[in-house]
Write a protein that holds these residues in place. Structure first.
Motif, PDB file in Angstrom:
ATOM      1  N   THR A  95       0.857  -1.181   0.000  1.00 17.65           N
ATOM      2  CA  THR A  95       0.000   0.000   0.000  1.00 17.65           C
ATOM      3  C   THR A  95       0.895   1.233   0.000  1.00 17.65           C
ATOM      4  N   LEU A  96       0.283   2.385  -0.187  1.00 19.07           N
ATOM      5  CA  LEU A  96       1.054   3.629  -0.165  1.00 19.07           C
ATOM      6  C   LEU A  96       1.729   3.806   1.193  1.00 19.07           C
ATOM      7  N   GLU A  97       1.030   3.478   2.274  1.00 18.97           N
ATOM      8  CA  GLU A  97       1.633   3.591   3.604  1.00 18.97           C
ATOM      9  C   GLU A  97       2.882   2.726   3.722  1.00 18.97           C
ATOM     10  N   MET A  98       2.822   1.507   3.213  1.00 12.25           N
ATOM     11  CA  MET A  98       3.973   0.608   3.287  1.00 12.25           C
ATOM     12  C   MET A  98       5.151   1.145   2.488  1.00 12.25           C
ATOM     13  N   VAL A  99       4.870   1.649   1.303  1.00 14.67           N
ATOM     14  CA  VAL A  99       5.928   2.216   0.466  1.00 14.67           C
ATOM     15  C   VAL A  99       6.606   3.382   1.182  1.00 14.67           C
ATOM     16  N   GLU A 100       5.807   4.243   1.814  1.00 10.06           N
ATOM     17  CA  GLU A 100       6.366   5.400   2.505  1.00 10.06           C
ATOM     18  C   GLU A 100       7.203   4.969   3.713  1.00 10.06           C
ATOM     19  N   LEU A 101       6.782   3.922   4.407  1.00  9.00           N
ATOM     20  CA  LEU A 101       7.549   3.423   5.542  1.00  9.00           C
ATOM     21  C   LEU A 101       8.911   2.874   5.082  1.00  9.00           C
ATOM     22  N   ILE A 102       8.897   2.120   3.980  1.00  6.32           N
ATOM     23  CA  ILE A 102      10.147   1.573   3.443  1.00  6.32           C
ATOM     24  C   ILE A 102      11.067   2.699   2.996  1.00  6.32           C
ATOM     25  N   GLN A 103      10.507   3.660   2.268  1.00  7.63           N
ATOM     26  CA  GLN A 103      11.316   4.788   1.788  1.00  7.63           C
ATOM     27  C   GLN A 103      11.927   5.552   2.951  1.00  7.63           C
ATOM     28  N   GLY A 104      11.130   5.783   3.993  1.00  8.53           N
ATOM     29  CA  GLY A 104      11.626   6.522   5.144  1.00  8.53           C
ATOM     30  C   GLY A 104      12.789   5.813   5.820  1.00  8.53           C
ATOM     31  N   ALA A 105      12.673   4.488   5.976  1.00  5.22           N
ATOM     32  CA  ALA A 105      13.757   3.726   6.597  1.00  5.22           C
ATOM     33  C   ALA A 105      15.021   3.775   5.750  1.00  5.22           C
ATOM     34  N   LEU A 106      14.871   3.592   4.442  1.00  2.59           N
ATOM     35  CA  LEU A 106      16.036   3.630   3.560  1.00  2.59           C
ATOM     36  C   LEU A 106      16.715   4.991   3.598  1.00  2.59           C
ATOM     37  N   ASN A 107      15.922   6.055   3.639  1.00  2.95           N
ATOM     38  CA  ASN A 107      16.498   7.397   3.693  1.00  2.95           C
ATOM     39  C   ASN A 107      17.284   7.607   4.986  1.00  2.95           C
ATOM     40  N   THR A 116      15.350   4.057  -5.479  1.00  5.15           N
ATOM     41  CA  THR A 116      16.233   4.127  -4.307  1.00  5.15           C
ATOM     42  C   THR A 116      16.926   2.788  -4.079  1.00  5.15           C
ATOM     43  N   LEU A 117      16.164   1.692  -4.172  1.00  2.83           N
ATOM     44  CA  LEU A 117      16.751   0.366  -3.982  1.00  2.83           C
ATOM     45  C   LEU A 117      17.839   0.092  -5.019  1.00  2.83           C
ATOM     46  N   HIS A 118      17.557   0.395  -6.270  1.00  2.00           N
ATOM     47  CA  HIS A 118      18.515   0.146  -7.353  1.00  2.00           C
ATOM     48  C   HIS A 118      19.815   0.914  -7.162  1.00  2.00           C
ATOM     49  N   THR A 119      19.743   2.081  -6.562  1.00  2.72           N
ATOM     50  CA  THR A 119      20.903   2.979  -6.495  1.00  2.72           C
ATOM     51  C   THR A 119      21.463   3.108  -5.089  1.00  2.72           C
ATOM     52  N   TYR A 120      21.030   2.263  -4.172  1.00  6.65           N
ATOM     53  CA  TYR A 120      21.439   2.375  -2.773  1.00  6.65           C
ATOM     54  C   TYR A 120      22.916   1.997  -2.624  1.00  6.65           C
ATOM     55  N   PRO A 121      23.694   2.797  -1.898  1.00  4.70           N
ATOM     56  CA  PRO A 121      25.130   2.503  -1.796  1.00  4.70           C
ATOM     57  C   PRO A 121      25.459   1.345  -0.862  1.00  4.70           C
ATOM     58  N   LYS A 122      24.631   1.120   0.141  1.00  5.79           N
ATOM     59  CA  LYS A 122      24.898   0.057   1.108  1.00  5.79           C
ATOM     60  C   LYS A 122      24.298  -1.261   0.621  1.00  5.79           C
ATOM     61  N   PRO A 123      24.857  -2.391   1.030  1.00  2.50           N
ATOM     62  CA  PRO A 123      24.303  -3.670   0.588  1.00  2.50           C
ATOM     63  C   PRO A 123      22.880  -3.889   1.107  1.00  2.50           C
ATOM     64  N   ILE A 124      22.016  -4.366   0.230  1.00  2.00           N
ATOM     65  CA  ILE A 124      20.652  -4.733   0.612  1.00  2.00           C
ATOM     66  C   ILE A 124      20.429  -6.187   0.211  1.00  2.00           C
ATOM     67  N   VAL A 125      20.149  -7.016   1.199  1.00  2.00           N
ATOM     68  CA  VAL A 125      19.800  -8.413   0.951  1.00  2.00           C
ATOM     69  C   VAL A 125      18.285  -8.522   0.894  1.00  2.00           C
ATOM     70  N   CYS A 126      17.756  -9.086  -0.176  1.00  2.86           N
ATOM     71  CA  CYS A 126      16.325  -9.359  -0.256  1.00  2.86           C
ATOM     72  C   CYS A 126      16.131 -10.863  -0.201  1.00  2.86           C
ATOM     73  N   TRP A 127      15.358 -11.317   0.773  1.00  2.00           N
ATOM     74  CA  TRP A 127      15.060 -12.747   0.918  1.00  2.00           C
ATOM     75  C   TRP A 127      13.773 -13.022   0.143  1.00  2.00           C
ATOM     76  N   GLY A 128      13.919 -13.399  -1.122  1.00  4.25           N
ATOM     77  CA  GLY A 128      12.784 -13.540  -2.021  1.00  4.25           C
ATOM     78  C   GLY A 128      12.157 -14.920  -1.990  1.00  4.25           C
ATOM     79  N   SER A 129      11.647 -15.314  -0.839  1.00  8.15           N
ATOM     80  CA  SER A 129      11.033 -16.627  -0.684  1.00  8.15           C
ATOM     81  C   SER A 129       9.527 -16.533  -0.903  1.00  8.15           C
ATOM     82  N   GLY A 130       8.919 -17.612  -1.386  1.00  9.96           N
ATOM     83  CA  GLY A 130       7.483 -17.620  -1.624  1.00  9.96           C
ATOM     84  C   GLY A 130       7.110 -16.836  -2.867  1.00  9.96           C
ATOM     85  N   ILE A 131       5.922 -16.255  -2.857  1.00 14.13           N
ATOM     86  CA  ILE A 131       5.417 -15.510  -4.011  1.00 14.13           C
ATOM     87  C   ILE A 131       6.115 -14.160  -4.116  1.00 14.13           C
TER      88      ILE A 131
END
Length: 370
Positions: free
Chosen positions: A33-45, A103-118
């Protein structure tokens, strides 16, 4: 556990800390949802500026999905509230989501995504942008937007165009499902690790003595994931894409998109994977098939920034058009799976109708400042 749709925590490591993002709406397969996207963006920033946070780990709550896509019903409500637009919630959602993807594509720090399931739609947008993408034996990936008259967005115009040969175009037109082995083959994932090793991987990441050098920290992440992948290698499933690559190339070998669609729809096969792909295209929107093909063509040599700017333009035009609302209605609202598409075949779509989707609906692109 918190009832927040996104859990954001900071876990101390041997030296430094790991930022952890957990999509936390398992009942909806962690749909965004938009709220979730904003929460993720805020943490990454915040973490970008925090020298103590050395790396980020993203996963989904529950064992069924990383993320099944965006909350399409909310987008549908926005689209039908004001036909022709502007559709304020939907357009804001897409703008914020694509900004987060960039932001994810261009983030300088390592980001691990655990892409399990759907991992579908917006979930694939998250995973594809991360620097260290893990898939497991339960991973099921697809971009089935043609079934709701949308298009593979969230950077799909980038990663589909970077797949070998005609594979990206085929997957985009058919919404064909792929697994972990396929994801590795087409460049959507970096490591196969069995799902039961998630806690072990997290423990190893928390045991690291992180540095102030993002490059060195990327190496530390690689060391952890490499060891876990080596121990998991024997359990990697067989894929479909590599085995079908020659046939995919033949199906997509035509002078026009109409010919490609004809080739796929004419498939007479007992192959379950191919027949499901054919049927998905057959039931999808002919107008969407043309938009998908045009979008991949016009962004073929685009930069990542240009891709997202092109995607927000197309997504805005689509959500203002009734075909999208009808697709969502048929698949997810009434669930009759009988959409009344405006055109019976791709050849029935007037050129000016297709062209209209590739004209900016505003004076300034909302992602001009990426």
């Amino acid at each position: 556990m918190s009832d927040s749709p996104v859990l954001i925590t900071e876990q101390d490591s041997a030296q430094g800390a790991l930022g952890v993002i957990t999509l936390n709406v398992p009942k909806t397969l962690n749909s965004l949802t938009l709220e979730m996207v904003e929460l993720i963006q805020g943490a990454l920033n915040r973490w970008r500026r925090d020298d103590n946070i050395a790396a980020v780990f993203i996963a989904g709550s529950g064992d069924r999905a990383l993320c099944a896509g965006g909350d399409v019903q909310a987008l549908h409500a926005s689209a039908v509230e004001k036909p022709g637009g502007p559709c304020l919630y939907a357009e804001s959602f897409f703008t914020h989501e694509y900004r987060m993807n960039y932001t994810l594509h261009t983030y300088p720090k390592p980001i691990v995504c655990w892409g399990s399931g759907i991992v579908m739609g917006g979930g694939l947008g998250i995973m594809s942008g991360c620097s260290h993408r893990v898939v497991t034996e339960t991973t099921r990936i697809a971009m089935p937007e043609i079934t709701i008259a949308l298009f593979p967005d969230v950077g799909g115009s980038w990663f589909l165009n970077h797949m070998p040969g005609s594979i990206g175009r085929f997957l985009a037109l058919t919404g064909a499902h792929i697994n972990a082995a396929d994801a590795l083959y087409v460049g959507l994932a970096d490591r196969f690790i069995t799902s039961d090793r998630c806690n072990s991987v997290m423990e190893q990441l928390l045991a690291q003595s992180w540095t102030q050098d993002p490059g060195e920290n990327h190496g530390l992440v690689q060391d952890v994931l490499r060891a876990a992948a080596k121990a998991s290698a024997a359990q990697q499933p067989e894929g479909q894409v590599a085995a079908h690559r020659a046939q995919i190339a033949t199906l997509c070998d035509a002078n026009t998109i109409h010919g490609v669609v004809d080739n796929i729809l004419a498939l007479d096969t007992d192959d379950t994977w191919l027949s499901r792909a054919r049927d998905s295209l057959a039931n999808g929107s002919p107008l969407a098939a043309l938009r998908i093909d045009r979008q991949l063509t016009v962004t073929r040599h685009s930069s990542l920034k240009q891709v997202f700017q092109a995607e927000i333009q197309l997504a805005t035009q689509i959500v203002r058009h009734p075909e999208f609302a009808e697709g969502v209605r048929a698949l997810l609202i009434d669930k009759d799976r009988n959409p009344a598409w405006q055109y019976a075949t791709t050849r029935d779509v007037p050129a000016e109708v297709l062209d209209g989707f590739f004209v900016a609906p505003w004076d300034t692109n909302p992602l001009v400042d990426l």
